[in-house]
Design a protein around this motif. Structure first.
Motif, short mmCIF file in Angstrom:
data_model
loop_
_atom_site.label_atom_id
_atom_site.label_comp_id
_atom_site.label_asym_id
_atom_site.label_seq_id
_atom_site.Cartn_x
_atom_site.Cartn_y
_atom_site.Cartn_z
N THR A 8 0.83 -1.21 0.00
CA THR A 8 0.00 0.00 0.00
C THR A 8 0.87 1.26 0.00
O THR A 8 0.66 2.17 -0.80
CB THR A 8 -0.95 0.01 1.21
N GLN A 9 1.85 1.32 0.90
CA GLN A 9 2.72 2.49 0.98
C GLN A 9 3.56 2.62 -0.29
O GLN A 9 3.71 3.72 -0.83
CB GLN A 9 3.65 2.41 2.19
N LEU A 10 4.10 1.52 -0.78
CA LEU A 10 4.93 1.57 -1.97
C LEU A 10 4.12 1.99 -3.19
O LEU A 10 4.60 2.76 -4.02
CB LEU A 10 5.58 0.20 -2.22
N HIS A 11 2.90 1.52 -3.27
CA HIS A 11 2.05 1.88 -4.40
C HIS A 11 1.72 3.38 -4.37
O HIS A 11 1.65 4.02 -5.42
CB HIS A 11 0.77 1.05 -4.39
N CYS A 12 1.55 3.94 -3.17
CA CYS A 12 1.30 5.38 -3.06
C CYS A 12 2.53 6.18 -3.48
O CYS A 12 2.41 7.22 -4.13
CB CYS A 12 0.94 5.75 -1.62
N LEU A 13 3.71 5.70 -3.11
CA LEU A 13 4.95 6.42 -3.43
C LEU A 13 5.33 6.33 -4.90
O LEU A 13 5.67 7.33 -5.52
CB LEU A 13 6.11 5.88 -2.58
N GLU A 14 5.30 5.13 -5.44
CA GLU A 14 5.76 4.88 -6.82
C GLU A 14 4.90 3.81 -7.47
O GLU A 14 5.33 2.66 -7.62
CB GLU A 14 7.23 4.44 -6.82
N PRO A 15 3.68 4.14 -7.90
CA PRO A 15 2.79 3.11 -8.46
C PRO A 15 3.38 2.36 -9.65
O PRO A 15 3.21 1.15 -9.78
CB PRO A 15 1.54 3.87 -8.87
N LEU A 17 6.55 1.83 -10.36
CA LEU A 17 7.73 1.03 -9.99
C LEU A 17 7.33 -0.35 -9.45
O LEU A 17 7.98 -1.34 -9.72
CB LEU A 17 8.57 1.78 -8.95
N PHE A 18 6.23 -0.39 -8.69
CA PHE A 18 5.84 -1.65 -8.04
C PHE A 18 4.64 -2.33 -8.69
O PHE A 18 4.36 -3.48 -8.40
CB PHE A 18 5.58 -1.41 -6.55
N GLY A 19 3.94 -1.64 -9.58
CA GLY A 19 2.83 -2.25 -10.31
C GLY A 19 1.59 -2.46 -9.47
O GLY A 19 1.48 -1.97 -8.34
N SER A 20 0.66 -3.21 -10.03
CA SER A 20 -0.61 -3.50 -9.34
C SER A 20 -0.36 -4.46 -8.18
O SER A 20 0.71 -5.07 -8.07
CB SER A 20 -1.60 -4.13 -10.32
N TYR A 21 -1.36 -4.61 -7.35
CA TYR A 21 -1.27 -5.54 -6.21
C TYR A 21 -0.94 -6.95 -6.70
O TYR A 21 -0.07 -7.63 -6.16
CB TYR A 21 -2.58 -5.52 -5.41
N THR A 22 -1.65 -7.38 -7.75
CA THR A 22 -1.43 -8.73 -8.29
C THR A 22 -0.01 -8.89 -8.82
O THR A 22 0.66 -9.88 -8.54
CB THR A 22 -2.47 -9.03 -9.39
N GLU A 23 0.46 -7.89 -9.58
CA GLU A 23 1.83 -7.95 -10.10
C GLU A 23 2.84 -8.00 -8.96
O GLU A 23 3.80 -8.79 -8.98
CB GLU A 23 2.12 -6.73 -10.99
#
Length: 142
Positions: A8-15, A17-23
């Motif tokens: 959740t935090q990583l997705h907020c910072l760099e969506p 870079l880390f991709g979707s939850y499933t990815e």
């Protein structure tokens, strides 16, 4: 912490870079379909995850950064709880106790079902006790 706890935090910072939850869970959480659904509690591709984390996180030890900070102190503070909320919490805990006692007498699917119910009641007890303490906590903090 497990990698899934960071998504959740990583997705907020760099969506991107880390991709979707499933990815993300496919790449870094050893995602697989288990007996009870999708399991994402593992770790995979640690080196790749570590290199990506270095792009968005800075890790510092408290001992290196805040040398003048005193040691942590823990205190127990008595909280007044509304009588009705107290009764509600007691009933949930009594239910939890009965359910836990019954698990040893049950077998197979009934035991699993009772175990699931015990976990649900425990989480309900945490929730209700938090709600019951909230007014006293707010009063203490203000």
């Amino acid at each position: 912490a497990r990698p899934v706890d960071l998504w959740t935090q990583l997705h907020c910072l760099e969506p991107k870079l880390f991709g979707s939850y499933t990815e993300y869970t496919n790449n870094f959480c050893n995602r697989y379909r288990g007996r009870f659904g999708v399991d994402v509690s593992g770790v995979s591709n640690e080196k790749e995850l570590h290199s990506k984390l270095l792009q968005v996180m800075v890790r510092r030890l408290k001992s290196n950064v805040l040398k003048e900070l005193p040691p942590k102190q823990r205190s127990m503070i008595r909280m007044n709880i509304n009588r009705d909320k107290n009764k509600e919490c007691r009933e949930i805990l009594d239910n939890l106790k009965e359910t836990r006692l019954s698990i040893g007498e049950l077998m197979d699917s009934e035991a699993r079902s009772a175990n699931f119910e015990a976990k649900r009641l425990l989480l309900t007890a945490y929730q209700h006790s938090g709600i019951a303490k909230a007014p006293s906590v707010a009063q203490y903090l203000l």
